[in-house]
Design an enzyme around this catalytic site. Structure first.
Site, PDB file in Angstrom:
ATOM      1  N   ALA A  65     -27.514  59.348 -55.712  1.00  0.00           N
ATOM      2  CA  ALA A  65     -27.218  59.268 -57.141  1.00  0.00           C
ATOM      3  C   ALA A  65     -25.739  58.942 -57.278  1.00  0.00           C
ATOM      4  O   ALA A  65     -24.946  59.261 -56.386  1.00  0.00           O
ATOM      5  CB  ALA A  65     -27.537  60.598 -57.815  1.00  0.00           C
ATOM      6  N   GLY A 110     -30.374  60.809 -53.604  1.00  0.00           N
ATOM      7  CA  GLY A 110     -31.335  60.106 -54.462  1.00  0.00           C
ATOM      8  C   GLY A 110     -31.966  58.896 -53.788  1.00  0.00           C
ATOM      9  O   GLY A 110     -33.061  58.482 -54.162  1.00  0.00           O
ATOM     10  N   GLU A 113     -34.726  60.277 -51.836  1.00  0.00           N
ATOM     11  CA  GLU A 113     -35.756  60.677 -52.809  1.00  0.00           C
ATOM     12  C   GLU A 113     -36.511  59.462 -53.352  1.00  0.00           C
ATOM     13  O   GLU A 113     -37.727  59.513 -53.544  1.00  0.00           O
ATOM     14  CB  GLU A 113     -35.092  61.463 -53.950  1.00  0.00           C
ATOM     15  CG  GLU A 113     -34.575  62.818 -53.488  1.00  0.00           C
ATOM     16  CD  GLU A 113     -33.756  63.521 -54.554  1.00  0.00           C
ATOM     17  OE1 GLU A 113     -32.638  63.045 -54.863  1.00  0.00           O
ATOM     18  OE2 GLU A 113     -34.216  64.539 -55.076  1.00  0.00           O
ATOM     19  N   GLU A 133     -26.911  67.010 -50.460  1.00  0.00           N
ATOM     20  CA  GLU A 133     -26.385  67.522 -51.740  1.00  0.00           C
ATOM     21  C   GLU A 133     -25.579  68.803 -51.597  1.00  0.00           C
ATOM     22  O   GLU A 133     -24.660  69.045 -52.385  1.00  0.00           O
ATOM     23  CB  GLU A 133     -27.528  67.744 -52.738  1.00  0.00           C
ATOM     24  CG  GLU A 133     -28.099  66.478 -53.354  1.00  0.00           C
ATOM     25  CD  GLU A 133     -29.174  65.811 -52.499  1.00  0.00           C
ATOM     26  OE1 GLU A 133     -29.405  66.264 -51.353  1.00  0.00           O
ATOM     27  OE2 GLU A 133     -29.779  64.839 -52.966  1.00  0.00           O
TER      28      GLU A 133
END
Ligand code: COA
Length: 264
Positions: A65, A110, A113, A133
């Site tokens: 992200a 992300g 993911e 993270e």
């Protein structure tokens, strides 16, 4: 139409390239908006039979992200970001047409993911996976805690998340996170060949397979209206018998010829 992805439709295969190479294809709002729109198009457009998702360049699939975008978010904004990301990735996961990730480098946070929301993954030998993270004082927010656990099992998922472990392509392969490892040059040809093989099969049956297999891992009675995966499998098995493709497939077998599926 799109700002942060490039799409190319050829022979029914929509190849989607996340295109922010200067930021290692990090997922910002624009990428999410584009992926959301692209999936709506993939669901609705009959010319699209399957989707391949990859990243631009040879260094990164998606490096996570966009940290710069969310670093000053409030609790409410961050929760909304997580829900938005989860919804887009669920749209990918539940797409009735096959979606394959071609992981061409870093797939962190992300990015990992996103790859895990695809139906399966093939990666290049320079790929690196991880949910780092905790290095940022965070946890995954786009389904990582759930999907990594389904894919590699609880023990590895706990360790990889807690230690922010970066996993190389061979370990991703041996752990079941990816199905094949190729060179960077061979990655898209390999994924395209797999997709072409899938597209010779009955499309409605493929959609039903995706639904049943997703139910097996999601295991959420709210999502299944309280039905078990076995009940849904039996219903979808029955529903196949109402398709022209099932009649064509069984007839072709009995007539010792190749089936010609029409998606009806
Ligand atoms: N969000 C925002 N920007 C990112 C990013 C992310 N997740 N990952 C990389 N970038 C940006 C860098 O800030 C840099 O931008 P700049 O040139 O404007 O400074 C550019 O992409 C190149 O990255 P850089 O870190 O210089 O490349 P590198 O080869 O030295 O390192 C990584 C590559 C992937 C190891 C490193 O970028 C990294 O650790 N990224 C974050 C991974 C992460 O924690 N992801 C989970 C986020 S929740």
């Amino acid at each position: 139409m799109y700002h942060s992805i490039i799409t190319h439709l050829e022979n029914g295969i929509l190849t989607v390239t996340i295109n922010r190479p200067d930021k290692l294809n990090a997922l910002n709002k624009s990428v999410f908006d584009d992926l959301d729109l692209m999936m709506d198009e993939a669901y609705a457009n009959h010319e699209i039979k399957g989707v391949i998702i990859t990243g631009s360049g040879t260094k990164a699939f998606v490096a996570g992200a966009d940290i710069a975008e969310f670093s000053s978010f409030s609790k409410e904004e961050a929760t909304a970001l997580s829900i938005r990301g989860q919804e887009v990735f669920q749209k990918i996961e539940n797409c009735p047409k096959p979606v394959i990730a071609a992981v061409n480098g870093f797939a962190l946070g992300g990015g990992c993911e996103l790859a895990m929301s695809c139906h399966f993954r093939v990666c290049s030998d320079n790929a690196k996976f991880g949910q780092p993270e905790v290095n940022l004082g965070l946890i995954p927010g786009y389904g990582g805690t759930q999907r990594l656990t389904h894919l590699v099992g609880k023990g590895k998922s706990m360790e990889w998340h807690m230690t922010a472990k970066i996993v190389d392509a061979q370990e991703a392969l041996s752990s079941g996170l990816v199905n094949y490892v190729t060179t960077n040059e061979e990655l898209l040809p390999k994924v395209t060949a797999l997709m072409q093989q899938i597209l010779t099969k009955a499309p409605i049956a493929i959609g039903k397979l995706i639904e049943c297999i997703n139910v097996a891992v999601i295991n959420d009675s709210a999502f299944t209206n309280g039905k078990t995966g076995y009940t849904i499998e039996a219903e979808q098995f029955g529903a196949c018998f109402e398709t022209e493709d099932m009649k064509e497939g069984t007839t072709a077998f009995l007539e010792k010829r190749k089936a010609n599926f029409t998606g009806k």
